[in-house]
Enzyme design. Sequence first.
Site, mmCIF file in Angstrom:
data_model
loop_
_atom_site.group_PDB
_atom_site.id
_atom_site.type_symbol
_atom_site.label_atom_id
_atom_site.label_comp_id
_atom_site.label_asym_id
_atom_site.label_seq_id
_atom_site.Cartn_x
_atom_site.Cartn_y
_atom_site.Cartn_z
ATOM 1 N N ASN A 123 5.086 29.372 -4.345
ATOM 2 C CA ASN A 123 5.481 28.905 -3.195
ATOM 3 C C ASN A 123 5.592 29.739 -1.118
ATOM 4 O OD1 ASN A 123 4.912 25.850 -1.578
ATOM 5 N ND2 ASN A 123 7.148 26.906 -0.902
ATOM 6 N N VAL A 124 4.161 29.481 -0.711
ATOM 7 C CA VAL A 124 4.817 29.993 0.437
ATOM 8 C C VAL A 124 5.280 29.280 1.792
ATOM 9 C CG1 VAL A 124 3.815 31.886 2.048
ATOM 10 C CG2 VAL A 124 2.651 31.708 -0.524
ATOM 11 N N ILE B 66 8.189 29.391 5.330
ATOM 12 C CA ILE B 66 9.047 30.435 6.555
ATOM 13 C C ILE B 66 10.906 29.840 6.532
ATOM 14 C CG2 ILE B 66 9.125 31.680 8.676
ATOM 15 C CD1 ILE B 66 6.325 31.309 8.734
ATOM 16 N N ARG C 76 14.471 30.850 7.906
ATOM 17 C CA ARG C 76 15.687 31.693 8.726
ATOM 18 C C ARG C 76 16.133 32.878 8.002
ATOM 19 N NH1 ARG C 76 19.072 26.596 11.566
ATOM 20 N NH2 ARG C 76 20.893 27.438 10.548
ATOM 21 N N HIS D 58 9.447 22.898 -0.677
ATOM 22 C CA HIS D 58 8.638 23.192 -2.229
ATOM 23 C C HIS D 58 9.797 24.313 -2.692
ATOM 24 C CE1 HIS D 58 4.954 21.699 -1.242
ATOM 25 N NE2 HIS D 58 6.190 20.686 -1.231
ATOM 26 N N GLU E 49 0.409 28.299 -1.057
ATOM 27 C CA GLU E 49 -0.910 28.470 0.135
ATOM 28 C C GLU E 49 -0.733 30.255 0.312
ATOM 29 O OE1 GLU E 49 2.500 27.764 -0.481
ATOM 30 O OE2 GLU E 49 2.738 25.571 0.074
ATOM 31 N N GLU F 261 17.053 27.144 17.459
ATOM 32 C CA GLU F 261 15.478 26.712 16.446
ATOM 33 C C GLU F 261 14.641 26.014 17.156
ATOM 34 O OE1 GLU F 261 14.413 26.078 13.468
ATOM 35 O OE2 GLU F 261 16.095 26.578 12.541
HETATM 36 MN MN MN Z 1 4.339 24.261 -0.674
#
Ligand code: MN
Length: 472
Positions: A160-161, A163, A165, A182, A223, A272
């Site tokens: 799983n990829v 982003i 923080r 995920h 991804e 954010e």
């Molecule tokens: Mn995913």
Amino acid sequence: MTKHEMPTHGTNAPQPVRSLRDWLDHLAARGRLSVLKPNIGLKFELAAYAKRLDGQRATMFPKPGGHPIPVVSGLVSDRGWMAEAMGVEPSEMLAAFQKAASNPIAWQEVKSAPAQEVVHQAPLDLAKILPLPTHNEHDGGPYIAAGIMIVRNPRTGKQNVSIHRCQLTGPNRLGVLVLPRHTFAFHRMAEQAGEPLDAAIVVGVDPLTLLASQAIVPIDHDELEIAGALQGRPLPVVKCLTSDIRVPAEAEIVIEGRFLPNVREPEGPFGEFPQTYGTRSNREVMEIVAVTHRKDAIFHTVVGGGLEHQLLGAIPKEATLLTHLHRNFPNVLDVHLSPGGVMRFHLYVKLKKTQEGQGKNVILGAFAGSFDLKHVIVVDEDVDIHNPAEVEWAVATRFQADRDLVIVPESQGSKLDPSNRDGVGAKMGIDATKPLAAPEMTFKRIRVPGEEAIDVAEALKRGGDWRAALKS
Ligand code: MN
């Protein structure tokens, strides 16, 4: 300027763009990259420059705070730039993204990679190895803000990829915000078995891999395969030194580590995407065991709340919402998450209405497609949904609050919306489409015949000597 008139430079052709370095060439050749003076401070000063230039110029900071590794920011702070990176027109971008998401290309493993030219192993001091900036006034500390996090499903091995923080909380320790998607699921699987979860944070990838990381696809869809589809080739990947995770071979920097089971430590606050702070709380903890990078590596950061931050999430969400709405409403022509709505909370929908009342059904359908959506405005096909003034015009002239407003109280929203109660709040839909039965002249937009043909540039060049005009 059309795509074909643009100057080319370096290895930026053919598109789509396939590495961060190609993309920097592409931006530089178009006058969109500012290489700033050396030694700009990592605490606030770097973010201040990046923020002021956000949307106009990408920025590069040589020797930031004296650190040998330069920082780049603002790489994709314009929709048009992202379309160029994809090698399509802006109007084709959502369709192109959905095509890639539904036709992934398996990656190809390579034995040696630029991302592993330099290797650092324990004992590690991340702040010495990498230039970690602090962006907003009340951020809890330095952050890795633009790293793609890659983890593997402990049961299936699928990657799983995403982003997240990541706050520096110790020499080789990060506090990580892991929202329930995920990465969270894989983390909990490992934790239930009492095991750490291997993870890699990859910093300095091309814009298409960044975009792919935000795709809304089912669990166990890697991804990186969508990144390959966007790039039109199997993405070259290399195995991490300390785990079975495969990372993009052409990346600038790879931070290898593992999430510790049953450990939570304070992380935050952090500026954010809504341009408000995400709170400080006990969060998942990652211990770093190795760092690899290119010989002359580049560190990428995204300043929280900036256009780059908003846009990276918005395009995949728009593409997914459009597909979702098309299942029931093939006459939805386009959708847009507006910048004023922080590209998450406000959706504009362009509809070719075929049934009376359909605007309201589209509103309800959109809310079912993403809990982040808070306000949805539906307009007719003659309204430009990428122009907020046009959408407001449609609301001003085609909407009546007692007839065209939909409110859903006490529904699930974003936990990052500071105005709701821990993610529970109201939805509002505005149906600003005109009634199908309305006489044509009632809502017809006024127009002066011939206005499109006027040579405005010529008119603007003319002076204001009105006395001379009297004599002529
Ligand atoms: Mn995913």
